[in-house]
Design an enzyme around this catalytic site. Sequence first.
Site, PDB file in Angstrom:
ATOM      1  N   ARG A 216     -15.083 -14.882 -10.213  1.00 47.08           N
ATOM      2  CA  ARG A 216     -14.027 -13.908  -9.899  1.00 47.08           C
ATOM      3  C   ARG A 216     -13.019 -14.464  -8.899  1.00 47.08           C
ATOM      4  O   ARG A 216     -11.890 -14.002  -8.818  1.00 47.08           O
ATOM      5  CB  ARG A 216     -14.660 -12.594  -9.426  1.00 47.08           C
ATOM      6  CG  ARG A 216     -15.362 -11.867 -10.582  1.00 47.08           C
ATOM      7  CD  ARG A 216     -16.133 -10.657 -10.129  1.00 47.08           C
ATOM      8  NE  ARG A 216     -17.218 -10.986  -9.230  1.00 47.08           N
ATOM      9  CZ  ARG A 216     -18.456 -11.322  -9.591  1.00 47.08           C
ATOM     10  NH1 ARG A 216     -18.772 -11.373 -10.863  1.00 47.08           N
ATOM     11  NH2 ARG A 216     -19.369 -11.599  -8.697  1.00 47.08           N
TER      12      ARG A 216
ATOM     13  N   GLU B 133     -30.094 -16.385  -3.093  1.00 47.11           N
ATOM     14  CA  GLU B 133     -31.169 -15.481  -2.718  1.00 47.11           C
ATOM     15  C   GLU B 133     -32.375 -15.658  -3.651  1.00 47.11           C
ATOM     16  O   GLU B 133     -33.508 -15.420  -3.286  1.00 47.11           O
ATOM     17  CB  GLU B 133     -30.716 -14.015  -2.799  1.00 47.11           C
ATOM     18  CG  GLU B 133     -29.484 -13.640  -2.008  1.00 47.11           C
ATOM     19  CD  GLU B 133     -28.183 -13.946  -2.739  1.00 47.11           C
ATOM     20  OE1 GLU B 133     -27.816 -13.222  -3.684  1.00 47.11           O
ATOM     21  OE2 GLU B 133     -27.527 -14.924  -2.362  1.00 47.11           O
TER      22      GLU B 133
END
Length: 179
Positions: A62, A99
């Site tokens: 993005r 993560e």
Amino acid sequence: MPNSKTVSDYIRAIPDFPHEGIIFRDVTTLFSDPRGFRMAVDQLVHPFVGQRIDKVVGLEARGFILGGAVAHQLSVGFVPVRKQGKLPGDVLSEAYTLEYGKAVVEIHTDAIQPGERVLVVDDLLATGGTATAGIKLIERLGGEITGCAFVVDLPELGGRKRLEELGMSVHTLCEFDGL
């Protein structure tokens, strides 16, 4: 009556995506609204008007949408930092931890010249892993980071602090609590 919406009003929250307990901040609703998108791009550009910037680097994916628009507004070149294997030609690679695992991003070796001043742009700042990897690539090519600009900051994940500890100037348009 003038539009009183803020950038955060255009961002949709999607619970339990991509995993249970995560609230995904979806900026596609911001991009699809002409006023919201214009507002976001203008606010990303504003702090950097009048500064010498040679290139805008957009982080996959993005960040390409936002970075291209910001580069256009600043009348400078645009450089993508992509996921491994997506760029043809000679590239530099940088691995980083997510993560939920590891990832690698790449940049063309000729995308930034030594001494060029670079603005890093992405949609969201979470842990700062992708941004840190992008910064390392830019610096390995001899680029100088003028700042990092994001639409959304998730402060609980520590990305801003991580980038500021690297000496980066961080500009965000809004923040949300939680993951």
